[in-house]
Design a protein around this motif. Sequence first.
Motif, PDB file in Angstrom:
ATOM      1  N   VAL A 173       0.898  -1.385   0.435  1.00 13.36           N
ATOM      2  CA  VAL A 173       0.325   0.320  -0.447  1.00 13.36           C
ATOM      3  C   VAL A 173       0.817   1.457   0.030  1.00 13.36           C
ATOM      4  O   VAL A 173       0.419   2.871  -0.436  1.00 13.36           O
ATOM      5  N   CYS A 174       2.094   1.063   0.093  1.00 16.22           N
ATOM      6  CA  CYS A 174       3.221   2.446   0.676  1.00 16.22           C
ATOM      7  C   CYS A 174       3.331   2.442  -0.668  1.00 16.22           C
ATOM      8  O   CYS A 174       3.304   3.738  -1.387  1.00 16.22           O
ATOM      9  N   CYS A 175       3.248   1.337  -1.921  1.00 14.36           N
ATOM     10  CA  CYS A 175       4.174   1.976  -2.674  1.00 14.36           C
ATOM     11  C   CYS A 175       3.206   2.519  -3.855  1.00 14.36           C
ATOM     12  O   CYS A 175       3.203   3.155  -4.452  1.00 14.36           O
ATOM     13  N   ASP A 176       1.964   2.126  -3.915  1.00 13.97           N
ATOM     14  CA  ASP A 176       0.814   2.607  -4.337  1.00 13.97           C
ATOM     15  C   ASP A 176       0.973   4.105  -3.619  1.00 13.97           C
ATOM     16  O   ASP A 176       0.466   4.740  -5.228  1.00 13.97           O
ATOM     17  N   VAL A 177       0.795   4.552  -3.042  1.00 12.11           N
ATOM     18  CA  VAL A 177       1.087   5.455  -2.777  1.00 12.11           C
ATOM     19  C   VAL A 177       1.702   6.150  -2.866  1.00 12.11           C
ATOM     20  O   VAL A 177       1.647   7.394  -3.512  1.00 12.11           O
ATOM     21  N   MET A 178       3.652   5.674  -3.051  1.00 15.98           N
ATOM     22  CA  MET A 178       4.348   6.621  -3.469  1.00 15.98           C
ATOM     23  C   MET A 178       4.197   6.547  -5.216  1.00 15.98           C
ATOM     24  O   MET A 178       4.074   7.499  -6.163  1.00 15.98           O
ATOM     25  N   ASP A 179       2.682   5.744  -5.969  1.00 14.90           N
ATOM     26  CA  ASP A 179       2.767   5.603  -7.348  1.00 14.90           C
ATOM     27  C   ASP A 179       2.118   7.711  -7.764  1.00 14.90           C
ATOM     28  O   ASP A 179       2.348   7.954  -8.529  1.00 14.90           O
ATOM     29  N   LEU A 180       1.092   7.462  -6.336  1.00 10.59           N
ATOM     30  CA  LEU A 180       0.254   8.533  -6.333  1.00 10.59           C
ATOM     31  C   LEU A 180       0.691   9.542  -6.540  1.00 10.59           C
ATOM     32  O   LEU A 180       0.329  11.139  -7.206  1.00 10.59           O
ATOM     33  N   ILE A 181       1.840   9.679  -5.604  1.00 15.32           N
ATOM     34  CA  ILE A 181       2.441  11.231  -5.044  1.00 15.32           C
ATOM     35  C   ILE A 181       2.517  10.991  -6.417  1.00 15.32           C
ATOM     36  O   ILE A 181       3.526  12.609  -6.860  1.00 15.32           O
ATOM     37  N   TYR A 182       3.554  10.511  -7.321  1.00  9.02           N
ATOM     38  CA  TYR A 182       4.367  11.437  -8.866  1.00  9.02           C
ATOM     39  C   TYR A 182       3.048  11.920  -9.046  1.00  9.02           C
ATOM     40  O   TYR A 182       3.733  12.273 -10.094  1.00  9.02           O
ATOM     41  N   GLU A 183       2.141  11.569  -8.997  1.00  9.08           N
ATOM     42  CA  GLU A 183       0.955  11.994 -10.020  1.00  9.08           C
ATOM     43  C   GLU A 183       0.780  14.332  -9.748  1.00  9.08           C
ATOM     44  O   GLU A 183       0.385  15.083 -10.329  1.00  9.08           O
ATOM     45  N   ASN A 184       1.641  13.739  -8.600  1.00 13.05           N
ATOM     46  CA  ASN A 184       1.613  15.727  -7.268  1.00 13.05           C
ATOM     47  C   ASN A 184       2.828  16.203  -7.875  1.00 13.05           C
ATOM     48  O   ASN A 184       3.750  15.980  -7.332  1.00 13.05           O
ATOM     49  N   ASP A 185       3.179  17.185  -8.861  1.00 15.06           N
ATOM     50  CA  ASP A 185       4.581  18.193  -8.588  1.00 15.06           C
ATOM     51  C   ASP A 185       4.928  18.135  -7.405  1.00 15.06           C
ATOM     52  O   ASP A 185       5.800  18.081  -6.469  1.00 15.06           O
ATOM     53  N   ASP A 186       3.650  18.941  -6.360  1.00 13.74           N
ATOM     54  CA  ASP A 186       4.201  19.798  -5.093  1.00 13.74           C
ATOM     55  C   ASP A 186       4.931  18.758  -4.577  1.00 13.74           C
ATOM     56  O   ASP A 186       5.613  18.738  -3.434  1.00 13.74           O
ATOM     57  N   ILE A 187       4.006  17.429  -4.194  1.00 11.98           N
ATOM     58  CA  ILE A 187       4.564  16.376  -3.249  1.00 11.98           C
ATOM     59  C   ILE A 187       5.714  15.485  -3.969  1.00 11.98           C
ATOM     60  O   ILE A 187       7.158  15.094  -3.103  1.00 11.98           O
ATOM     61  N   SER A 188       5.557  15.555  -5.523  1.00 11.90           N
ATOM     62  CA  SER A 188       7.049  14.309  -6.197  1.00 11.90           C
ATOM     63  C   SER A 188       8.333  15.039  -5.970  1.00 11.90           C
ATOM     64  O   SER A 188       9.281  13.780  -5.548  1.00 11.90           O
ATOM     65  N   ARG A 189       8.166  16.441  -5.356  1.00  3.92           N
ATOM     66  CA  ARG A 189       9.751  17.298  -5.202  1.00  3.92           C
ATOM     67  C   ARG A 189      10.231  16.638  -4.024  1.00  3.92           C
ATOM     68  O   ARG A 189      11.045  16.456  -4.412  1.00  3.92           O
ATOM     69  N   MET A 190       9.765  15.925  -3.293  1.00  2.00           N
ATOM     70  CA  MET A 190      10.415  15.484  -2.333  1.00  2.00           C
ATOM     71  C   MET A 190      11.133  14.210  -2.009  1.00  2.00           C
ATOM     72  O   MET A 190      11.977  14.317  -1.584  1.00  2.00           O
ATOM     73  N   PHE A 191      10.802  14.027  -3.255  1.00  2.00           N
ATOM     74  CA  PHE A 191      11.293  12.660  -3.721  1.00  2.00           C
ATOM     75  C   PHE A 191      12.548  13.180  -3.357  1.00  2.00           C
ATOM     76  O   PHE A 191      13.540  12.005  -2.928  1.00  2.00           O
ATOM     77  N   VAL A 192      13.490  14.214  -4.196  1.00  2.00           N
ATOM     78  CA  VAL A 192      14.467  14.941  -3.694  1.00  2.00           C
ATOM     79  C   VAL A 192      14.966  15.524  -2.780  1.00  2.00           C
ATOM     80  O   VAL A 192      16.421  15.551  -2.640  1.00  2.00           O
ATOM     81  N   GLU A 193      13.834  16.481  -2.398  1.00  2.56           N
ATOM     82  CA  GLU A 193      14.526  17.395  -1.398  1.00  2.56           C
ATOM     83  C   GLU A 193      14.627  17.012  -0.211  1.00  2.56           C
ATOM     84  O   GLU A 193      15.665  16.969   1.023  1.00  2.56           O
ATOM     85  N   SER A 194      13.620  16.246   0.493  1.00  4.98           N
ATOM     86  CA  SER A 194      13.437  15.541   1.946  1.00  4.98           C
ATOM     87  C   SER A 194      13.188  14.143   1.833  1.00  4.98           C
ATOM     88  O   SER A 194      11.793  13.682   2.045  1.00  4.98           O
ATOM     89  N   PRO A 195      13.842  13.750   1.101  1.00  5.02           N
ATOM     90  CA  PRO A 195      13.405  12.001   0.924  1.00  5.02           C
ATOM     91  C   PRO A 195      12.551  11.506   1.905  1.00  5.02           C
ATOM     92  O   PRO A 195      12.048  10.531   2.741  1.00  5.02           O
ATOM     93  N   VAL A 196      13.599  11.366   3.432  1.00  8.00           N
ATOM     94  CA  VAL A 196      13.088  10.975   4.566  1.00  8.00           C
ATOM     95  C   VAL A 196      11.834  11.347   5.232  1.00  8.00           C
ATOM     96  O   VAL A 196      10.958  10.194   5.759  1.00  8.00           O
TER      97      VAL A 196
END
Length: 248
Positions: A173-196
């Motif tokens: 389910v966490c992975c499913d949420v990650m997939d959905l996060i990639y649809e949102n530019d604001d949140i997906s930037r955090m993959f790089v800026e604030s991964p933890v």
Amino acid sequence: MTETKKIATNEQIPSSSSSSPSRRLQAVKFLINCADQLKSSPIVKYSALSLFAHRFIPHLSSSRYRNTHHHWLLKNPLHFPHLQLFSLISLWISSKTHDSPPLALKTLKSIGDQCIKDQHFTKTDYLDAEILFLQSLNFEVGTMKNSVFLVIQELTLKLKEVARVGEMVSFQVCCDVMDLIYENDDISRMFVESPVYLAAAVVVAVYAMTVPKKMCEFPVVGWVNFVTGCREEDVMWVVKLILQHVVG
């Protein structure tokens, strides 16, 4: 932790760094869909997303891209089928890094022939695209160290060790949420800026979505603060963004 600006959309990938990749969202969805069809492992899928969404696409807006690339596959502005091709290349490179044996070119081309509707690419095109992709990264593929994926994996395992409700916080389910996060530019930037921070927030969000209210006694926000050092108020701010996007 700061809010990030929305990315606009256009029909092609523009050259100006002030404009965003037109079909970034569609290309990311395409990559996720192909990874799922190929039954790629999570580490291959998220490594490919990292290479493609966080490194290759930003390269398309760089001055180095505008000034040095003359190959027809990278002709400026970049057309969407070419972007789809490069998303498949990111999966291929990721598979070569993490799979044994890696994804075969024949299999990759087959999924491309099936899913890329507006243009046909030959095996030579795939080989050329791989070199161009690697050149754009300076041949530095990197590792998944401290990635959101690996931090979530570690947190879900640790949560199961300390709390019975941890069994309800599904890694899938966490992975499913990650997939959905990639649809949102604001949140997906955090993959790089604030991964933890993003990983901690995903675990808390999934906890909130999947653990029955009557069983929500475990102090999950305080626990992720203890384990990761992330400030509780910042984690909750990201959780709110995730829940608004996923269930709102």
